[in-house]
Design a protein around this motif. Structure first.
Motif, PDB file in Angstrom:
ATOM      1  N   ILE A 157       8.877 -13.680  -5.542  1.00 46.98           N
ATOM      2  CA  ILE A 157       9.529 -12.375  -5.578  1.00 46.98           C
ATOM      3  C   ILE A 157       8.523 -11.292  -5.204  1.00 46.98           C
ATOM      4  O   ILE A 157       7.382 -11.308  -5.680  1.00 46.98           O
ATOM      5  CB  ILE A 157      10.078 -12.049  -6.986  1.00 46.98           C
ATOM      6  N   LEU A 158       8.946 -10.354  -4.382  1.00 50.19           N
ATOM      7  CA  LEU A 158       8.181  -9.140  -4.123  1.00 50.19           C
ATOM      8  C   LEU A 158       8.917  -7.989  -4.796  1.00 50.19           C
ATOM      9  O   LEU A 158      10.099  -7.751  -4.515  1.00 50.19           O
ATOM     10  CB  LEU A 158       8.061  -8.873  -2.625  1.00 50.19           C
ATOM     11  N   ALA A 159       8.237  -7.281  -5.688  1.00 52.26           N
ATOM     12  CA  ALA A 159       8.843  -6.150  -6.395  1.00 52.26           C
ATOM     13  C   ALA A 159       8.048  -4.884  -6.110  1.00 52.26           C
ATOM     14  O   ALA A 159       6.814  -4.906  -6.114  1.00 52.26           O
ATOM     15  CB  ALA A 159       8.879  -6.409  -7.898  1.00 52.26           C
ATOM     16  N   THR A 160       8.763  -3.793  -5.856  1.00 51.35           N
ATOM     17  CA  THR A 160       8.122  -2.497  -5.621  1.00 51.35           C
ATOM     18  C   THR A 160       8.793  -1.430  -6.470  1.00 51.35           C
ATOM     19  O   THR A 160       9.978  -1.520  -6.793  1.00 51.35           O
ATOM     20  CB  THR A 160       8.197  -2.079  -4.140  1.00 51.35           C
ATOM     21  N   VAL A 161       8.012  -0.409  -6.814  1.00 55.89           N
ATOM     22  CA  VAL A 161       8.510   0.746  -7.551  1.00 55.89           C
ATOM     23  C   VAL A 161       8.455   1.964  -6.651  1.00 55.89           C
ATOM     24  O   VAL A 161       7.462   2.187  -5.949  1.00 55.89           O
ATOM     25  CB  VAL A 161       7.658   1.006  -8.815  1.00 55.89           C
ATOM     26  N   SER A 162       9.521   2.747  -6.643  1.00 56.41           N
ATOM     27  CA  SER A 162       9.569   4.014  -5.913  1.00 56.41           C
ATOM     28  C   SER A 162      10.044   5.094  -6.882  1.00 56.41           C
ATOM     29  O   SER A 162      10.760   4.813  -7.840  1.00 56.41           O
ATOM     30  CB  SER A 162      10.522   3.942  -4.714  1.00 56.41           C
ATOM     31  N   VAL A 163       9.640   6.338  -6.626  1.00 53.09           N
ATOM     32  CA  VAL A 163      10.001   7.457  -7.500  1.00 53.09           C
ATOM     33  C   VAL A 163      10.647   8.555  -6.675  1.00 53.09           C
ATOM     34  O   VAL A 163      10.128   8.939  -5.621  1.00 53.09           O
ATOM     35  CB  VAL A 163       8.769   8.031  -8.233  1.00 53.09           C
ATOM     36  N   GLU A 164      11.780   9.032  -7.128  1.00 56.38           N
ATOM     37  CA  GLU A 164      12.460  10.171  -6.509  1.00 56.38           C
ATOM     38  C   GLU A 164      12.436  11.326  -7.504  1.00 56.38           C
ATOM     39  O   GLU A 164      12.841  11.168  -8.658  1.00 56.38           O
ATOM     40  CB  GLU A 164      13.905   9.795  -6.168  1.00 56.38           C
ATOM     41  N   ASP A 165      11.943  12.460  -7.062  1.00 58.11           N
ATOM     42  CA  ASP A 165      11.857  13.625  -7.949  1.00 58.11           C
ATOM     43  C   ASP A 165      13.196  14.335  -8.035  1.00 58.11           C
ATOM     44  O   ASP A 165      13.333  15.513  -7.698  1.00 58.11           O
ATOM     45  CB  ASP A 165      10.760  14.582  -7.461  1.00 58.11           C
ATOM     46  N   LYS A 166      14.165  13.595  -8.471  1.00 58.47           N
ATOM     47  CA  LYS A 166      15.515  14.116  -8.632  1.00 58.47           C
ATOM     48  C   LYS A 166      16.207  13.263  -9.689  1.00 58.47           C
ATOM     49  O   LYS A 166      16.126  12.040  -9.641  1.00 58.47           O
ATOM     50  CB  LYS A 166      16.276  14.039  -7.302  1.00 58.47           C
ATOM     51  N   PRO A 214       0.804  -1.231   0.000  1.00 56.21           N
ATOM     52  CA  PRO A 214       0.000   0.000   0.000  1.00 56.21           C
ATOM     53  C   PRO A 214       0.833   1.274   0.000  1.00 56.21           C
ATOM     54  O   PRO A 214       0.308   2.353  -0.287  1.00 56.21           O
ATOM     55  CB  PRO A 214      -0.814  -0.119   1.296  1.00 56.21           C
ATOM     56  N   HIS A 215       2.113   1.183   0.329  1.00 55.24           N
ATOM     57  CA  HIS A 215       2.960   2.372   0.401  1.00 55.24           C
ATOM     58  C   HIS A 215       3.667   2.678  -0.918  1.00 55.24           C
ATOM     59  O   HIS A 215       4.173   3.783  -1.108  1.00 55.24           O
ATOM     60  CB  HIS A 215       4.010   2.206   1.504  1.00 55.24           C
ATOM     61  N   ALA A 216       3.738   1.695  -1.809  1.00 50.87           N
ATOM     62  CA  ALA A 216       4.487   1.866  -3.059  1.00 50.87           C
ATOM     63  C   ALA A 216       3.550   2.259  -4.191  1.00 50.87           C
ATOM     64  O   ALA A 216       2.433   1.731  -4.291  1.00 50.87           O
ATOM     65  CB  ALA A 216       5.223   0.575  -3.410  1.00 50.87           C
ATOM     66  N   PRO A 217       3.979   3.144  -5.089  1.00 49.20           N
ATOM     67  CA  PRO A 217       3.129   3.522  -6.221  1.00 49.20           C
ATOM     68  C   PRO A 217       2.978   2.416  -7.262  1.00 49.20           C
ATOM     69  O   PRO A 217       2.157   2.520  -8.161  1.00 49.20           O
ATOM     70  CB  PRO A 217       3.844   4.737  -6.816  1.00 49.20           C
ATOM     71  N   GLY A 218       3.757   1.358  -7.136  1.00 49.47           N
ATOM     72  CA  GLY A 218       3.618   0.183  -7.979  1.00 49.47           C
ATOM     73  C   GLY A 218       4.241  -1.001  -7.283  1.00 49.47           C
ATOM     74  O   GLY A 218       5.312  -0.877  -6.671  1.00 49.47           O
ATOM     75  N   SER A 219       3.580  -2.160  -7.336  1.00 48.77           N
ATOM     76  CA  SER A 219       4.139  -3.336  -6.655  1.00 48.77           C
ATOM     77  C   SER A 219       3.521  -4.601  -7.228  1.00 48.77           C
ATOM     78  O   SER A 219       2.462  -4.576  -7.852  1.00 48.77           O
ATOM     79  CB  SER A 219       3.889  -3.274  -5.137  1.00 48.77           C
TER      80      SER A 219
END
Length: 237
Positions: free
Chosen positions: A40-49, A25-30
């Motif tokens: 496998i558990l895969a998550t996506v995170s985004v850094e605005d940099k 629930p915390h990741a914008p994609g998983s």
């Protein structure tokens, strides 16, 4: 040589695949993906940099990290804290190349995407399963962006997957489990698109050289297995 038995599938059929997206629930994609007994558990995170080497460029960047949990295997493995671990670093670079090939990174200018792939259970093929899980998590991420109105164009340029393939004795098998992988006289990890375009082939002979014809058979079977796995993955997504 006694070949390790296969239950419920022939030599050219991948293991059963299942995937559940949006599991974190915390990741914008998983995505949580099972390939046989490998999970496998895969998550996506985004850094605005932007990544340092992408400053001033028109594209964003994607980087991947891979880790195996201590009880992913039959015996406890020490928690991986050394980012320069050779095998881990090699797999992370493979994942990064594969997943960058799936995205049109022009949609993420001045941003850095992180795809984290954690092995929950290992029974062979953890790197190819991580490619599939990472792609599924990116699909979940892209779908959420479209539905939220944050993107008007689908950002995934290619459906990307991976499959292992090996020679056990004289028999070619796809999607090797651990028992098969450890006795294979040659094996490849093949990364490709659903259209059959090749991204990468990684592996080689374990017990002496193989012929050009054997290598071509391995590569062809790997690309075909990727197509089968991606069709099943998309059916569930």
């Amino acid at each position: 040589m006694t070949l390790p038995p296969r239950t419920g599938r022939d030599a050219l059929t991948p293991r059963p695949l299942s995937v559940q997206r949006g599991v974190n629930p915390h990741a914008p994609g998983s995505a949580h993906l099972k390939l046989g007994r490998t999970e496998i558990l895969a998550t996506v995170s985004v850094e605005d940099k932007p990544a340092p080497h992408m400053r001033g460029k028109k594209e964003g960047w994607l980087t991947a990290e891979y880790a195996m949990l201590p009880r992913a295997t039959t015996d406890r493995q020490a928690r991986e804290r050394n980012l320069q671990n050779g095998r881990r670093h090699e797999i992370q670079r493979l994942l990064g190349r594969a997943l960058r090939a799936s995205l049109d990174l022009r949609h993420f200018r001045n941003q850095t995407l992180y795809v984290d792939c954690d092995v929950l259970v290992a029974d062979g093929g953890t790197r190819v399963a991580s490619v599939l899980a990472g792609y599924a998590a990116l699909h979940d991420f892209a779908d959420r962006l479209i539905h939220a109105g944050k993107l008007s164009e689908w950002p995934l340029a290619h459906a990307v997957g991976a499959a292992s393939v090996g020679l056990i004795g004289d028999e070619l098998r796809v999607d090797l489990d651990y028992a098969e992988d450890k006795v294979a006289r040659a094996d490849l990890n093949v990364v490709a698109t659903d259209a059959g375009l090749l991204i990468e082939a990684q592996g080689g002979a374990e017990e002496g050289p193989i012929t050009h014809a054997e290598y071509v058979r391995l590569l062809t079977a790997g690309v075909e297995a990727v197509g089968a796995l991606l069709r099943e993955l998309h059916r569930q997504l």
